[in-house]
Design a protein around this motif. Structure first.
Motif, PDB file in Angstrom:
ATOM      1  N   ARG A 154      10.571   5.667  -6.008  1.00 14.55           N
ATOM      2  CA  ARG A 154      10.563   6.278  -7.334  1.00 14.55           C
ATOM      3  C   ARG A 154      10.046   7.705  -7.267  1.00 14.55           C
ATOM      4  O   ARG A 154      10.547   8.603  -7.973  1.00 14.55           O
ATOM      5  CB  ARG A 154       9.705   5.437  -8.278  1.00 14.55           C
ATOM      6  N   ARG A 155       9.053   7.946  -6.430  1.00 15.41           N
ATOM      7  CA  ARG A 155       8.527   9.310  -6.282  1.00 15.41           C
ATOM      8  C   ARG A 155       9.608  10.253  -5.770  1.00 15.41           C
ATOM      9  O   ARG A 155       9.697  11.405  -6.205  1.00 15.41           O
ATOM     10  CB  ARG A 155       7.332   9.337  -5.327  1.00 15.41           C
ATOM     11  N   ARG A 156      10.437   9.782  -4.857  1.00 14.69           N
ATOM     12  CA  ARG A 156      11.527  10.616  -4.339  1.00 14.69           C
ATOM     13  C   ARG A 156      12.495  10.972  -5.454  1.00 14.69           C
ATOM     14  O   ARG A 156      13.024  12.094  -5.497  1.00 14.69           O
ATOM     15  CB  ARG A 156      12.257   9.886  -3.215  1.00 14.69           C
ATOM     16  N   GLY A 203       0.790  -1.224   0.000  1.00 17.92           N
ATOM     17  CA  GLY A 203       0.000   0.000   0.000  1.00 17.92           C
ATOM     18  C   GLY A 203       0.819   1.269   0.000  1.00 17.92           C
ATOM     19  O   GLY A 203       0.275   2.364  -0.132  1.00 17.92           O
ATOM     20  N   TYR A 204       2.165   1.145   0.113  1.00 20.55           N
ATOM     21  CA  TYR A 204       2.994   2.347   0.122  1.00 20.55           C
ATOM     22  C   TYR A 204       3.292   2.855  -1.287  1.00 20.55           C
ATOM     23  O   TYR A 204       3.843   3.921  -1.460  1.00 20.55           O
ATOM     24  CB  TYR A 204       4.318   2.082   0.850  1.00 20.55           C
ATOM     25  N   LYS A 248      14.334  -1.647  -6.669  1.00 16.61           N
ATOM     26  CA  LYS A 248      13.352  -2.509  -7.317  1.00 16.61           C
ATOM     27  C   LYS A 248      11.978  -2.177  -6.757  1.00 16.61           C
ATOM     28  O   LYS A 248      11.775  -2.176  -5.544  1.00 16.61           O
ATOM     29  CB  LYS A 248      13.691  -3.984  -7.044  1.00 16.61           C
ATOM     30  N   GLN A 249      11.031  -1.866  -7.655  1.00 16.64           N
ATOM     31  CA  GLN A 249       9.661  -1.601  -7.242  1.00 16.64           C
ATOM     32  C   GLN A 249       8.861  -2.903  -7.307  1.00 16.64           C
ATOM     33  O   GLN A 249       9.307  -3.904  -7.869  1.00 16.64           O
ATOM     34  CB  GLN A 249       9.037  -0.559  -8.166  1.00 16.64           C
ATOM     35  N   ILE A 259      15.208  -0.263 -17.238  1.00 19.83           N
ATOM     36  CA  ILE A 259      15.808   0.554 -16.183  1.00 19.83           C
ATOM     37  C   ILE A 259      15.487   2.020 -16.441  1.00 19.83           C
ATOM     38  O   ILE A 259      15.635   2.506 -17.560  1.00 19.83           O
ATOM     39  CB  ILE A 259      17.339   0.380 -16.126  1.00 19.83           C
ATOM     40  N   GLU A 260      15.053   2.726 -15.407  1.00 19.89           N
ATOM     41  CA  GLU A 260      14.962   4.183 -15.441  1.00 19.89           C
ATOM     42  C   GLU A 260      16.222   4.746 -14.802  1.00 19.89           C
ATOM     43  O   GLU A 260      16.598   4.331 -13.699  1.00 19.89           O
ATOM     44  CB  GLU A 260      13.736   4.682 -14.673  1.00 19.89           C
ATOM     45  N   LEU A 261      16.848   5.697 -15.463  1.00 20.14           N
ATOM     46  CA  LEU A 261      18.102   6.268 -14.984  1.00 20.14           C
ATOM     47  C   LEU A 261      17.882   7.676 -14.444  1.00 20.14           C
ATOM     48  O   LEU A 261      17.157   8.477 -15.049  1.00 20.14           O
ATOM     49  CB  LEU A 261      19.130   6.306 -16.113  1.00 20.14           C
ATOM     50  N   TYR A 262      18.537   7.969 -13.324  1.00 15.25           N
ATOM     51  CA  TYR A 262      18.426   9.286 -12.698  1.00 15.25           C
ATOM     52  C   TYR A 262      19.805   9.800 -12.305  1.00 15.25           C
ATOM     53  O   TYR A 262      20.707   9.015 -11.997  1.00 15.25           O
ATOM     54  CB  TYR A 262      17.556   9.215 -11.436  1.00 15.25           C
ATOM     55  N   ILE A 263      19.926  11.118 -12.293  1.00 13.83           N
ATOM     56  CA  ILE A 263      21.106  11.761 -11.720  1.00 13.83           C
ATOM     57  C   ILE A 263      20.646  12.611 -10.550  1.00 13.83           C
ATOM     58  O   ILE A 263      19.764  13.468 -10.687  1.00 13.83           O
ATOM     59  CB  ILE A 263      21.837  12.640 -12.755  1.00 13.83           C
ATOM     60  N   LYS A 264      21.240  12.351  -9.373  1.00 14.19           N
ATOM     61  CA  LYS A 264      20.899  13.088  -8.158  1.00 14.19           C
ATOM     62  C   LYS A 264      21.934  14.185  -7.919  1.00 14.19           C
ATOM     63  O   LYS A 264      23.125  13.942  -8.051  1.00 14.19           O
ATOM     64  CB  LYS A 264      20.897  12.157  -6.934  1.00 14.19           C
TER      65      LYS A 264
END
Length: 287
Positions: A45-47, A39-40, A96-97, A80-85
């Motif tokens: 991913r939202r972060r 339920g979370y 992993k979702q 894969i979704e790639l992000y740069i922080k």
């Protein structure tokens, strides 16, 4: 192209994983984790979507190219979704979702400060965690989750869980080395991560670096009885010491399993994988 994962996975990772998955306490912990996390939604991913840049091939072609090369080497097909922080520290992680693609994030510092081969080592490492599905045994939550009676796993099982976690990091390091195809690049990655320096010379005195393990074991403080407020117990660490990881990777890089994984055979000078595993497991005892 597919690769024989047995040529990569550390023996302690494989053996402990099978033992832990059969443990009743671990099974109870997983059931509790499922109950508490259902339920979370896609919180992780939202972060990333709200606090990082999701990248495309046009935005960061060097990162996309490194991912493509790692996919080919490891035979990795998951999306894969790639992000740069935005982060001044070197770092990377994969998540992993419950459904949907994996999320992999690199800090801006690592994208700007790592060479192409070093970048492949880091991305290959994170991809290695997904390749061996290390996220299916969530740590340290599995060792720590409680019900009214206390923790759901025994102290002995908790110690095994942390040991497995450290062993899993060594498997991921091996995947990273296969992607980088350059032991010096892997070494410089460790030195940068350990020191925070943007330029290092991995050939200068690498044996001096991983000899820190021997110095730690012989240090008088290593023999002192820990105080109740001491939070530095290495047996409850999810990652091995960086010098230990480097020495383990050097041993693997000299092994016949590494040569076979690269498609090179007939080199009689290669170290047997059994001998390499003995080096790894001896060093793991230091923690």
């Amino acid at each position: 192209m597919s690769i024989d994962k047995n040529l990569i996975q550390a023996r302690r990772d494989r053996d402990l994983r099978a033992k832990l998955e059969a443990d009743d306490g671990v099974k109870r912990a997983h059931k509790k984790i499922d109950e508490e996390t259902s339920g979370y939604g896609f919180y992780g991913r939202r972060r990333l979507l709200t606090g990082a840049l999701r990248i495309s091939r046009n935005i960061a072609p060097e990162v996309a190219s490194a991912v493509d090369q790692c996919r080919e080497v490891l035979g990795f097909t998951q999306p894969i979704e790639l992000y740069i922080k935005p982060d001044p520290m070197y770092g990377a992680f994969v998540m992993k979702q419950t459904v949907g693609p994996l999320s992999m994030a690199l800090t801006s510092r690592i994208v700007e400060g790592f060479s192409p081969a070093e970048l492949r080592f880091v991305i290959g490492h994170e991809m290695g965690h997904a390749l061996f599905d290390h996220m299916a045994l969530p740590m340290p939550l599995t060792a720590m989750i409680e019900d009214l009676a206390g923790t759901l796993v025994s102290r002995a099982t908790a110690l095994d869980l942390y040991l497995w976690c450290r062993s899993a990091e060594l498997s991921a390091d091996r995947a990273g080395l296969l992607c980088a195809r350059d032991l010096h690049a892997a070494a410089s990655s460790f030195l940068k991560l350990s020191s925070g320096l943007s330029t290092v010379n991995p050939t200068a005195d690498l044996t001096h670096y991983y000899a820190q393990i021997d110095s730690l074991a012989s240090s008088p403080t290593a023999r002192q009885k820990p105080r109740d407020d001491d939070d530095s117990l290495e047996c409850f660490s999810t990652h091995p010491y960086a010098p230990l990881r480097m020495r383990a990777l050097v041993a693997y890089g000299k092994s016949d399993a590494y040569e076979k994984a690269l498609g090179r055979v007939g080199l009689g000078s290669a170290l047997s994988i059994e001998a390499a595993e003995e080096i790894v497991e001896r060093d793991l005892e230091a923690m």
